[in-house]
Design an enzyme around this catalytic site. Sequence first.
Site, PDB file in Angstrom:
ATOM      1  CG  ASN A 111      22.981  36.189 -24.917  1.00 58.19           C
ATOM      2  OD1 ASN A 111      22.791  36.334 -23.702  1.00 58.19           O
ATOM      3  ND2 ASN A 111      23.137  37.217 -25.530  1.00 58.19           N
ATOM      4  CG  HIS A 113      19.952  41.351 -27.054  1.00 59.13           C
ATOM      5  ND1 HIS A 113      21.098  42.115 -26.445  1.00 59.13           N
ATOM      6  CD2 HIS A 113      19.492  42.431 -27.886  1.00 59.13           C
ATOM      7  CE1 HIS A 113      21.160  43.299 -26.847  1.00 59.13           C
ATOM      8  NE2 HIS A 113      20.183  43.336 -27.794  1.00 59.13           N
ATOM      9  CB  SER A 140      15.737  38.139 -29.375  1.00 60.91           C
ATOM     10  OG  SER A 140      15.133  39.176 -29.914  1.00 60.91           O
ATOM     11  CG  ASP A 149      23.608  40.937 -28.933  1.00 56.27           C
ATOM     12  OD1 ASP A 149      23.717  39.938 -28.076  1.00 56.27           O
ATOM     13  OD2 ASP A 149      23.630  42.064 -28.545  1.00 56.27           O
TER      14      ASP A 149
HETATM   15  C1  GRF Z   1      18.309  40.768 -19.072  1.00 54.46           C
HETATM   16  O1  GRF Z   1      17.527  41.712 -19.553  1.00 54.46           O
HETATM   17  C2  GRF Z   1      18.660  39.813 -20.489  1.00 54.46           C
HETATM   18  O2  GRF Z   1      18.210  40.259 -21.702  1.00 54.46           O
HETATM   19  C3  GRF Z   1      20.194  40.672 -20.561  1.00 54.46           C
HETATM   20  O3  GRF Z   1      20.763  40.717 -19.198  1.00 54.46           O
HETATM   21  C4  GRF Z   1      19.721  40.771 -18.333  1.00 54.46           C
HETATM   22  C5  GRF Z   1      19.888  39.556 -17.293  1.00 54.46           C
HETATM   23  O4  GRF Z   1      18.986  40.212 -16.139  1.00 54.46           O
HETATM   24  N1  GRF Z   1      21.179  39.779 -21.519  1.00 54.46           N
HETATM   25  P1  GRF Z   1      19.102  39.206 -15.033  1.00 54.46           P
HETATM   26  O5  GRF Z   1      20.522  39.118 -14.397  1.00 54.46           O
HETATM   27  O6  GRF Z   1      18.527  37.585 -15.593  1.00 54.46           O
HETATM   28  O7  GRF Z   1      17.992  39.441 -14.060  1.00 54.46           O
END
Ligand code: GRF
Length: 323
Positions: A111, A113, A140, A149
């Site tokens: 993932n 985050h 991260s 997370d």
């Molecule tokens: C990103 O900022 C990621 O860190 C978080 O959700 C957002 C997704 O953005 N988990 P996108 O849909 O890839 O533009």
Amino acid sequence: MASATRAKIAVFISGSGTNMAALLYASRLEGAAYEIVLVASNVEGADGLKLAETEGVATFTHSHKGITREEQDAAMEEAAIKAGADYIVLAGYMRILSQGFVERWEGRMLNIHPSLLPKYKGLDTFARAIEAGDSHAGSSVHIVTHELDAGEVLAQVKVAIAPDDTPDTLAARVKIAEHQLYPRAVADYVSRGSDPEYLYAKVSKLALALPETHEKTSHGSPGFRVGTEKSGKFFAHFSQMHHGSQHIALLVKTGSMDELLTLVESQPEVYYKPDYYGASGWIGVILNRPGVDWDHVQDWLMRSWRAVAPARLTKLHDAANMF
Ligand code: GRF
């Protein structure tokens, strides 16, 4: 190191999917370590789905509305498995995952985050970083575990916070940074099984966890001995493509040449008879292959250690293991 076959990943999204797009275009570069076999979403008509379709990537949508978490996860998982995914990569997938699903993909689900973990798990990470007066925000990439997370952090990127930043302006810059970070982190992660440095670090940690062991170079390769620095005996060697071999391997002692040959014949994908060492009963346990079982590697190290360790150590070890 370039891998011969590319890892297959399924990307799960809920929103705009810009990280998915970054992953996708990185996968189209020559020598890419992975390919995207599926983009799946819980949100019908999510922007990222259209982009994936346009780029000829298979898509799947399954709304989470009106069903249990387990049912939703099962539908998404089934689609990933059908697509042949080795890994699931979450990119803005706004769902808490059920425990069974997380466990089944342990070590194979990542993932991203938007904070410098362990800071600011959960939501509103940018507002919280600004509020706290932090000099930097960031993002991260981590392994997904049952705790939100909280899995091992694989890579991070820092983004400086400007005095006039709002959560939105900061989020926009963090996104750009994420698009650099995620493809690199995913590529490194899926390639690490063929990365000699990673494999050596794993072996070395396990070998040196055994009693009274130390490392000593032997014929130019790292080896592991039990006993004193002066008179210790080798119980393991780390072999990196020696004598023209394609294998990165752990060399350990078998009980006999018969055992060695039987193992090599019955499981040629796991074992081989190394040049030179093979003649004296050392077997090669191949490490640069998919699905290495590290408990099995540890068992071999232990067995080999026991075969050469002085009786005073093996006795102590037996006694310790009784409790
Ligand atoms: C990103 O900022 C990621 O860190 C978080 O959700 C957002 C997704 O953005 N988990 P996108 O849909 O890839 O533009």
